[in-house]
Design a protein around this motif. Structure first.
Motif, mmCIF file in Angstrom:
data_model
loop_
_atom_site.group_PDB
_atom_site.id
_atom_site.type_symbol
_atom_site.label_atom_id
_atom_site.label_comp_id
_atom_site.label_asym_id
_atom_site.label_seq_id
_atom_site.Cartn_x
_atom_site.Cartn_y
_atom_site.Cartn_z
ATOM 1 N N SER A 6 29.993 -6.092 9.730
ATOM 2 C CA SER A 6 28.763 -6.683 9.193
ATOM 3 C C SER A 6 27.579 -6.218 10.042
ATOM 4 C CB SER A 6 28.859 -8.209 9.214
ATOM 5 O OG SER A 6 28.690 -8.681 10.518
ATOM 6 N N PRO A 7 26.383 -6.210 9.477
ATOM 7 C CA PRO A 7 25.212 -5.784 10.247
ATOM 8 C C PRO A 7 24.995 -6.633 11.499
ATOM 9 C CG PRO A 7 24.673 -5.960 7.916
ATOM 10 C CD PRO A 7 26.059 -6.494 8.096
ATOM 11 N N LYS A 8 25.278 -7.942 11.405
ATOM 12 C CA LYS A 8 25.124 -8.804 12.571
ATOM 13 C C LYS A 8 26.089 -8.405 13.672
ATOM 14 C CE LYS A 8 23.454 -13.011 10.378
ATOM 15 N NZ LYS A 8 23.733 -14.415 10.112
ATOM 16 N N THR A 9 27.337 -8.123 13.306
ATOM 17 C CA THR A 9 28.338 -7.727 14.285
ATOM 18 C C THR A 9 27.934 -6.407 14.930
ATOM 19 O OG1 THR A 9 30.058 -8.843 13.024
ATOM 20 C CG2 THR A 9 30.779 -7.207 14.617
ATOM 21 N N SER A 10 27.478 -5.460 14.134
ATOM 22 C CA SER A 10 27.047 -4.170 14.665
ATOM 23 C C SER A 10 25.882 -4.354 15.630
ATOM 24 C CB SER A 10 26.626 -3.236 13.529
ATOM 25 O OG SER A 10 27.712 -2.971 12.695
ATOM 26 N N TYR A 11 24.953 -5.218 15.260
ATOM 27 C CA TYR A 11 23.804 -5.478 16.117
ATOM 28 C C TYR A 11 24.252 -6.037 17.466
ATOM 29 C CZ TYR A 11 19.664 -7.768 17.983
ATOM 30 O OH TYR A 11 18.657 -8.177 18.817
ATOM 31 N N LEU A 12 25.180 -7.010 17.434
ATOM 32 C CA LEU A 12 25.649 -7.606 18.678
ATOM 33 C C LEU A 12 26.408 -6.612 19.540
ATOM 34 C CD1 LEU A 12 26.788 -11.172 17.572
ATOM 35 C CD2 LEU A 12 24.810 -10.547 18.951
ATOM 36 N N LEU A 13 27.051 -5.655 18.920
ATOM 37 C CA LEU A 13 27.796 -4.669 19.685
ATOM 38 C C LEU A 13 26.870 -3.656 20.355
ATOM 39 C CD1 LEU A 13 30.804 -4.025 17.275
ATOM 40 C CD2 LEU A 13 30.806 -5.335 19.404
ATOM 41 N N GLU A 14 25.654 -3.511 19.839
ATOM 42 C CA GLU A 14 24.733 -2.512 20.366
ATOM 43 C C GLU A 14 23.593 -3.102 21.194
ATOM 44 O OE1 GLU A 14 23.391 -0.494 16.864
ATOM 45 O OE2 GLU A 14 25.400 0.189 16.355
ATOM 46 N N THR A 15 23.317 -4.361 21.058
ATOM 47 C CA THR A 15 22.151 -4.956 21.694
ATOM 48 C C THR A 15 22.343 -5.098 23.205
ATOM 49 O OG1 THR A 15 20.555 -6.749 21.502
ATOM 50 C CG2 THR A 15 22.850 -7.361 21.398
ATOM 51 N N GLY A 16 21.233 -5.263 23.909
ATOM 52 C CA GLY A 16 21.280 -5.429 25.358
ATOM 53 C C GLY A 16 21.821 -6.799 25.745
ATOM 54 N N LEU A 17 22.346 -6.864 26.947
ATOM 55 C CA LEU A 17 22.917 -8.123 27.435
ATOM 56 C C LEU A 17 21.862 -9.203 27.577
ATOM 57 C CD1 LEU A 17 25.460 -6.787 30.078
ATOM 58 C CD2 LEU A 17 25.942 -7.682 27.795
ATOM 59 N N ASP A 18 20.615 -8.821 27.829
ATOM 60 C CA ASP A 18 19.544 -9.813 27.933
ATOM 61 C C ASP A 18 19.323 -10.535 26.604
ATOM 62 O OD1 ASP A 18 18.631 -7.343 26.938
ATOM 63 O OD2 ASP A 18 16.549 -7.787 27.480
ATOM 64 N N VAL A 19 19.512 -9.832 25.492
ATOM 65 C CA VAL A 19 19.377 -10.452 24.175
ATOM 66 C C VAL A 19 20.531 -11.429 23.944
ATOM 67 C CG1 VAL A 19 19.341 -10.020 21.682
ATOM 68 C CG2 VAL A 19 18.121 -8.484 23.233
ATOM 69 N N LEU A 20 21.732 -11.044 24.362
ATOM 70 C CA LEU A 20 22.879 -11.937 24.230
ATOM 71 C C LEU A 20 22.682 -13.182 25.091
ATOM 72 C CD1 LEU A 20 25.850 -9.396 24.276
ATOM 73 C CD2 LEU A 20 24.565 -10.269 22.322
ATOM 74 N N HIS A 21 22.117 -12.990 26.276
ATOM 75 C CA HIS A 21 21.833 -14.128 27.155
ATOM 76 C C HIS A 21 20.846 -15.080 26.482
ATOM 77 C CE1 HIS A 21 20.607 -16.497 30.581
ATOM 78 N NE2 HIS A 21 19.377 -16.057 30.448
ATOM 79 N N SER A 22 19.805 -14.518 25.920
ATOM 80 C CA SER A 22 18.799 -15.345 25.240
ATOM 81 C C SER A 22 19.424 -16.115 24.082
ATOM 82 C CB SER A 22 17.673 -14.446 24.728
ATOM 83 O OG SER A 22 16.738 -15.181 24.006
ATOM 84 N N GLU A 23 20.279 -15.452 23.332
ATOM 85 C CA GLU A 23 20.930 -16.106 22.199
ATOM 86 C C GLU A 23 21.841 -17.233 22.667
ATOM 87 O OE1 GLU A 23 22.702 -14.726 18.002
ATOM 88 O OE2 GLU A 23 23.656 -13.754 19.717
ATOM 89 N N SER A 24 22.591 -17.023 23.730
ATOM 90 C CA SER A 24 23.492 -18.081 24.195
ATOM 91 C C SER A 24 22.705 -19.262 24.770
ATOM 92 C CB SER A 24 24.529 -17.555 25.184
ATOM 93 O OG SER A 24 23.924 -17.004 26.317
#
Length: 134
Positions: A6-24
């Motif tokens: 899915s586009p969301k999954t692809s985005y999460l696999l490519e995005t920076g860790l800082d974005v993942l931190h912000s999301e969590s």
């Protein structure tokens, strides 16, 4: 045959860790809001305004809300906080392999979406229950 992501999954696999931190961090805030929301509705269900001949239905909704609030507190919130700690360790490690972290992030995202939908469903049940009290 190749499986499409899915586009969301692809985005999460490519995005920076800082974005993942912000999301969590947003998840923790959202979980706190959901707990507050559930507490409000549970208090409302306990009030005399919701007493009726439909005690079994009211009790069923209340028990499901209580289970959901416990699941948020005991399990999901703890997992998201642990996920955050893993991110700190991952960022400190220069030769990091973050594939497993990203996989866990996707799993947590899906669980939070399910919890959010469950809370929404229970709130709709409370509204429907209230409509039929009069």
């Amino acid at each position: 045959m190749e499986t499409l992501a899915s586009p969301k999954t692809s985005y999460l696999l490519e995005t920076g860790l800082d974005v993942l931190h912000s999301e969590s961090r947003e998840w923790l805030s959202e979980l706190e809001f959901l707990k507050s929301d559930l507490r409000f509705f549970m208090k409302l269900l306990k009030s005399t305004a919701f007493e009726s001949g439909k005690e079994q239905q009211r009790q069923h909704i209340f028990e499901n809300m209580d289970k959901l609030a416990s699941a948020i507190t005991a399990e999901l919130e703890t997992e998201v906080k642990s996920h955050e700690k893993n991110l700190a360790a991952l960022l400190a490690n220069k030769n990091r392999d973050d594939a497993s972290y990203r996989s866990k992030h996707i799993q947590l995202k899906e669980r939070i979406e399910r919890i959010n939908n469950d809370v929404r469903t229970l709130k709709m049940l409370v509204f429907d229950f209230e409509k039929h009290l009069k």
